[in-house]
Design a protein around this motif. Structure first.
Motif, PDB file in Angstrom:
ATOM      1  N   PRO A  87       7.783   0.681   2.927  1.00 47.79           N
ATOM      2  CA  PRO A  87       7.102   0.425   3.988  1.00 47.79           C
ATOM      3  C   PRO A  87       7.189   0.694   5.037  1.00 47.79           C
ATOM      4  O   PRO A  87       7.782   1.461   5.393  1.00 47.79           O
ATOM      5  CB  PRO A  87       7.576  -1.469   3.300  1.00 47.79           C
ATOM      6  N   GLY A  88       5.729   0.148   5.909  1.00 44.13           N
ATOM      7  CA  GLY A  88       5.927   0.439   7.009  1.00 44.13           C
ATOM      8  C   GLY A  88       6.849  -0.616   7.873  1.00 44.13           C
ATOM      9  O   GLY A  88       7.381  -1.110   7.358  1.00 44.13           O
ATOM     10  N   ALA A  89       7.507   0.203   9.586  1.00 45.02           N
ATOM     11  CA  ALA A  89       8.148  -0.897  10.409  1.00 45.02           C
ATOM     12  C   ALA A  89       7.605  -2.381  10.457  1.00 45.02           C
ATOM     13  O   ALA A  89       8.535  -2.824  10.970  1.00 45.02           O
ATOM     14  CB  ALA A  89       8.679  -0.164  11.315  1.00 45.02           C
ATOM     15  N   THR A  90       6.417  -2.369  10.897  1.00 45.55           N
ATOM     16  CA  THR A  90       4.958  -2.952  11.474  1.00 45.55           C
ATOM     17  C   THR A  90       4.071  -3.632  10.491  1.00 45.55           C
ATOM     18  O   THR A  90       3.779  -2.875   9.735  1.00 45.55           O
ATOM     19  CB  THR A  90       5.100  -2.800  13.167  1.00 45.55           C
ATOM     20  N   LEU A  91       3.325  -4.963  10.618  1.00 45.07           N
ATOM     21  CA  LEU A  91       2.968  -5.152   9.514  1.00 45.07           C
ATOM     22  C   LEU A  91       1.202  -4.396  10.367  1.00 45.07           C
ATOM     23  O   LEU A  91       0.594  -3.719   9.541  1.00 45.07           O
ATOM     24  CB  LEU A  91       2.308  -6.581  10.154  1.00 45.07           C
ATOM     25  N   ALA A  92       1.184  -3.523  11.787  1.00 44.83           N
ATOM     26  CA  ALA A  92       0.053  -2.842  11.522  1.00 44.83           C
ATOM     27  C   ALA A  92      -0.165  -1.971  10.837  1.00 44.83           C
ATOM     28  O   ALA A  92      -0.747  -0.574  10.536  1.00 44.83           O
ATOM     29  CB  ALA A  92       0.565  -3.027  13.481  1.00 44.83           C
ATOM     30  N   GLU A  93       1.406  -1.310  10.895  1.00 46.08           N
ATOM     31  CA  GLU A  93       2.016  -0.195  10.565  1.00 46.08           C
ATOM     32  C   GLU A  93       1.114   0.198   9.007  1.00 46.08           C
ATOM     33  O   GLU A  93       0.273   0.902   8.073  1.00 46.08           O
ATOM     34  CB  GLU A  93       3.280   0.347  10.658  1.00 46.08           C
ATOM     35  N   PRO A 119       0.569  -1.141   0.054  1.00 45.01           N
ATOM     36  CA  PRO A 119      -0.389   0.090   0.073  1.00 45.01           C
ATOM     37  C   PRO A 119       0.793   0.874  -0.110  1.00 45.01           C
ATOM     38  O   PRO A 119       0.751   2.414  -0.165  1.00 45.01           O
ATOM     39  CB  PRO A 119      -0.957  -0.100   1.534  1.00 45.01           C
ATOM     40  N   PHE A 120       2.103   1.478   0.616  1.00 48.32           N
ATOM     41  CA  PHE A 120       3.271   2.303   0.516  1.00 48.32           C
ATOM     42  C   PHE A 120       3.190   3.130  -1.020  1.00 48.32           C
ATOM     43  O   PHE A 120       3.419   4.265  -1.224  1.00 48.32           O
ATOM     44  CB  PHE A 120       4.398   1.781   1.448  1.00 48.32           C
ATOM     45  N   LEU A 174      -2.341   0.887   4.561  1.00 49.31           N
ATOM     46  CA  LEU A 174      -3.604   0.197   3.800  1.00 49.31           C
ATOM     47  C   LEU A 174      -4.820   0.344   3.381  1.00 49.31           C
ATOM     48  O   LEU A 174      -5.998   0.552   2.996  1.00 49.31           O
ATOM     49  CB  LEU A 174      -3.880  -0.919   3.673  1.00 49.31           C
ATOM     50  N   ASP A 175      -5.309   1.066   5.126  1.00 49.36           N
ATOM     51  CA  ASP A 175      -6.889   1.427   5.057  1.00 49.36           C
ATOM     52  C   ASP A 175      -7.094   2.684   5.168  1.00 49.36           C
ATOM     53  O   ASP A 175      -7.896   3.360   4.852  1.00 49.36           O
ATOM     54  CB  ASP A 175      -6.681   1.196   7.071  1.00 49.36           C
ATOM     55  N   ARG A 176      -5.581   3.605   4.768  1.00 49.99           N
ATOM     56  CA  ARG A 176      -5.547   4.533   3.816  1.00 49.99           C
ATOM     57  C   ARG A 176      -6.480   5.098   2.312  1.00 49.99           C
ATOM     58  O   ARG A 176      -6.815   5.830   1.982  1.00 49.99           O
ATOM     59  CB  ARG A 176      -4.693   5.868   4.333  1.00 49.99           C
ATOM     60  N   MET A 177      -5.647   3.546   1.826  1.00 50.75           N
ATOM     61  CA  MET A 177      -6.333   3.287   0.519  1.00 50.75           C
ATOM     62  C   MET A 177      -7.808   3.341   0.025  1.00 50.75           C
ATOM     63  O   MET A 177      -8.454   2.880   1.007  1.00 50.75           O
ATOM     64  CB  MET A 177      -5.860   1.804  -0.074  1.00 50.75           C
ATOM     65  N   ASP A 200     -11.502   3.821  -1.312  1.00 49.65           N
ATOM     66  CA  ASP A 200     -12.770   2.048  -2.447  1.00 49.65           C
ATOM     67  C   ASP A 200     -11.719   1.674  -3.791  1.00 49.65           C
ATOM     68  O   ASP A 200     -12.133   1.051  -4.260  1.00 49.65           O
ATOM     69  CB  ASP A 200     -13.479   2.549  -1.960  1.00 49.65           C
ATOM     70  N   GLU A 201     -11.569   3.041  -4.416  1.00 52.50           N
ATOM     71  CA  GLU A 201     -11.469   2.438  -5.404  1.00 52.50           C
ATOM     72  C   GLU A 201     -10.553   1.928  -6.029  1.00 52.50           C
ATOM     73  O   GLU A 201     -10.363   0.835  -6.693  1.00 52.50           O
ATOM     74  CB  GLU A 201     -11.027   3.537  -6.820  1.00 52.50           C
ATOM     75  N   ARG A 202      -9.350   2.422  -5.467  1.00 52.80           N
ATOM     76  CA  ARG A 202      -8.433   2.156  -5.304  1.00 52.80           C
ATOM     77  C   ARG A 202      -7.655   0.476  -5.116  1.00 52.80           C
ATOM     78  O   ARG A 202      -7.556  -0.713  -5.384  1.00 52.80           O
ATOM     79  CB  ARG A 202      -7.166   2.907  -5.161  1.00 52.80           C
ATOM     80  N   PHE A 203      -8.225   0.383  -4.116  1.00 51.86           N
ATOM     81  CA  PHE A 203      -8.084  -0.898  -3.321  1.00 51.86           C
ATOM     82  C   PHE A 203      -8.685  -2.072  -3.929  1.00 51.86           C
ATOM     83  O   PHE A 203      -8.614  -2.891  -3.897  1.00 51.86           O
ATOM     84  CB  PHE A 203      -9.366  -1.083  -1.732  1.00 51.86           C
ATOM     85  N   VAL A 204     -10.801  -1.771  -4.494  1.00 56.06           N
ATOM     86  CA  VAL A 204     -10.952  -2.823  -5.370  1.00 56.06           C
ATOM     87  C   VAL A 204      -9.785  -3.022  -6.998  1.00 56.06           C
ATOM     88  O   VAL A 204      -9.852  -4.180  -7.111  1.00 56.06           O
ATOM     89  CB  VAL A 204     -12.447  -2.135  -5.462  1.00 56.06           C
ATOM     90  N   ARG A 205      -9.840  -2.245  -7.158  1.00 61.19           N
ATOM     91  CA  ARG A 205      -9.242  -2.674  -8.140  1.00 61.19           C
ATOM     92  C   ARG A 205      -7.968  -3.715  -8.370  1.00 61.19           C
ATOM     93  O   ARG A 205      -7.845  -4.201  -8.762  1.00 61.19           O
ATOM     94  CB  ARG A 205      -8.584  -1.596  -9.026  1.00 61.19           C
ATOM     95  N   ALA A 206      -7.461  -3.003  -7.448  1.00 56.29           N
ATOM     96  CA  ALA A 206      -5.566  -3.567  -7.187  1.00 56.29           C
ATOM     97  C   ALA A 206      -6.338  -4.722  -6.307  1.00 56.29           C
ATOM     98  O   ALA A 206      -5.508  -6.239  -7.147  1.00 56.29           O
ATOM     99  CB  ALA A 206      -5.186  -2.985  -5.594  1.00 56.29           C
ATOM    100  N   ALA A 207      -7.498  -5.106  -5.377  1.00 51.90           N
ATOM    101  CA  ALA A 207      -7.628  -6.522  -5.496  1.00 51.90           C
ATOM    102  C   ALA A 207      -8.095  -7.696  -6.545  1.00 51.90           C
ATOM    103  O   ALA A 207      -8.324  -8.446  -6.874  1.00 51.90           O
ATOM    104  CB  ALA A 207      -8.947  -6.593  -4.141  1.00 51.90           C
ATOM    105  N   LEU A 208      -9.018  -6.604  -7.419  1.00 50.54           N
ATOM    106  CA  LEU A 208     -10.258  -7.497  -8.479  1.00 50.54           C
ATOM    107  C   LEU A 208      -8.805  -7.883 -10.313  1.00 50.54           C
ATOM    108  O   LEU A 208      -9.271  -8.632 -10.992  1.00 50.54           O
ATOM    109  CB  LEU A 208     -10.864  -6.618  -9.178  1.00 50.54           C
ATOM    110  N   GLU A 209      -7.999  -6.908  -9.804  1.00 47.85           N
ATOM    111  CA  GLU A 209      -6.992  -7.273 -10.824  1.00 47.85           C
ATOM    112  C   GLU A 209      -6.456  -8.640 -11.628  1.00 47.85           C
ATOM    113  O   GLU A 209      -5.918  -8.928 -12.283  1.00 47.85           O
ATOM    114  CB  GLU A 209      -5.695  -5.800 -10.779  1.00 47.85           C
TER     115      GLU A 209
END
Length: 373
Positions: free
Chosen positions: A88-94, A77-78, A99-102, A104-113
């Motif tokens: 990238p973040g230093a931890t998985l949580a970061e 997501p970075f 990823l939560d900041r992305m 919806d449009e970009r998230f769905v395209r990235a998931a479905l591509e």
């Protein structure tokens, strides 16, 4: 064929080597779902799969096309959040927070591509807004199976809920097996990133690219990096809308994959393996070897193998991805099948084809690495 990355005018200090726990979790999930791709990880994949909670394993199947047949960009997501940190973040949580900041449009395209490969390089309409694009995405998901279709429907109809579901799933993977694995492998990755940063500083870009992979090259003018892959693509590391920079991420689980994130509007990323173990040897008759080599010699069949090595595809899916007719794809699949290089299975009204990696492995590790790179 290659992926080229435009770096004209890019300051050397904007080339970064860093570790990414989220990207490595993606690779770990891929290794669990496709152990044939990673014979050197057999002990880890066998032990981890055996210890996995059945309920968690079942939920992983719902979205496994995001890491099984290819690698969804949402795991980096970075690179896709404008105004984000760019690394990238230093931890998985970061990284999950990023990823939560992305949107919806970009998230769905990235998931479905990765269940609709044509989304990656073409300016196709949004499946969230365009009925035809939605129908096409769901049709392709249906060809992969009922779980994939159900997930895609939920993703399009209730994106927010699926985003929460996916984050929870990845957090459960972290608790179940990845946190311990990451603690073990992260020091080696950090050391590699530091080493390559120092090589870049002291010896320059050509030297560090040679250490990353023999598939990477840069022109004499230092304006373009070329990655030798069985796919065509372009990216720019100097797009101000997403942020200037190029990121290299090491992976313990990656070989034989050398990944290049080159989606439009995303910062380019090279995800490179730390080691290149040899595939186990095999035997076969000269006649069979000749028949298989002849079957694989055709350029179109080589391209089809790139997809078929990652997962099952229908004839119509392959025709859509490569811009050829279904009868032409069918003829090429027949040649591969007669050479004993394909598996076939029926999924409802669809017939899916997949490359038999064990058969291809006996031809030689160079071919395996080439089509999976």
């Amino acid at each position: 064929m290659s992926v080229s990355i435009d770096i004209a005018g890019l300051p050397q200090e904007r080339i970064t080597f860093a570790t990414s726990p989220l990207a490595e979790l993606c690779m770990a999930l891929h290794a669990l779902s496709q152990p044939a791709h990673h014979p050197g990880l057999q002990s880890w994949t066998t032990a981890t799969s055996a210890a996995l909670d059945p309920c968690l394993a079942d939920r992983l199947l719902e979205a496994d096309f995001m890491w099984r047949t290819s690698f969804a960009d949402i795991f980096m997501p970075f690179a896709g959040v404008p105004g984000g940190p760019g690394v990238p973040g230093a931890t998985l949580a970061e990284e999950l927070d990023l990823l939560d900041r992305m949107d919806d449009e970009r998230f769905v395209r990235a998931a479905l591509e990765h269940c609709w490969l044509a989304l990656y390089n073409q300016g196709t309409p949004s499946p969230l807004k365009d009925p035809a694009a939605r129908a096409k995405a769901l049709e392709t998901a249906a060809a992969r199976g009922p779980r994939q279709l159900d997930f895609s429907l939920r993703l399009l109809d209730d994106t927010a809920r699926v985003r929460v579901w996916l984050r929870t799933l990845l957090e459960e993977c972290d608790e179940a097996f990845f946190a311990d694995t990451w603690r073990r492998i992260e020091p080696q990755q950090t050391a590699d990133a530091r080493h390559k940063t120092e090589v870049l500083r002291r010896k320059g870009l050509p030297a560090v690219l040679a250490e990353v992979s023999g598939a990477l090259d840069v022109d004499e003018a230092r304006t373009r990096i070329t990655v030798d892959k069985l796919v065509n693509g372009t990216a720019t590391a100097t797009d101000p809308t997403v942020g200037v920079g190029l990121v290299f991420i090491p992976t313990h689980f990656g070989w034989p994959h050398l990944l290049v994130l080159h989606a439009p509007g995303w910062r380019p990323v090279v995800h490179y393996p730390l080691s290149t173990p040899e595939l186990p040897p095999g035997t076969g008759s000269v006649e069979l070897l000749q028949r298989r080599m002849e079957a694989l010699a055709h350029p179109m069949r080589m391209q089809l193998c790139r997809s078929l090595a990652r997962g099952p595809y229908t004839t119509s899916e392959l025709a859509n991805v490569y811009g050829v007719t279904a009868p032409e794809v069918s003829r090429h699949l027949t040649v591969l099948r007669k050479a004993g290089l394909l598996h076939m299975q029926r999924q409802g009204r669809y017939v899916q084809h997949q490359l038999d990696l064990s058969a291809v492995a006996r031809i030689g590790s160079d071919f395996i690495e080439g089509i999976l790179r």
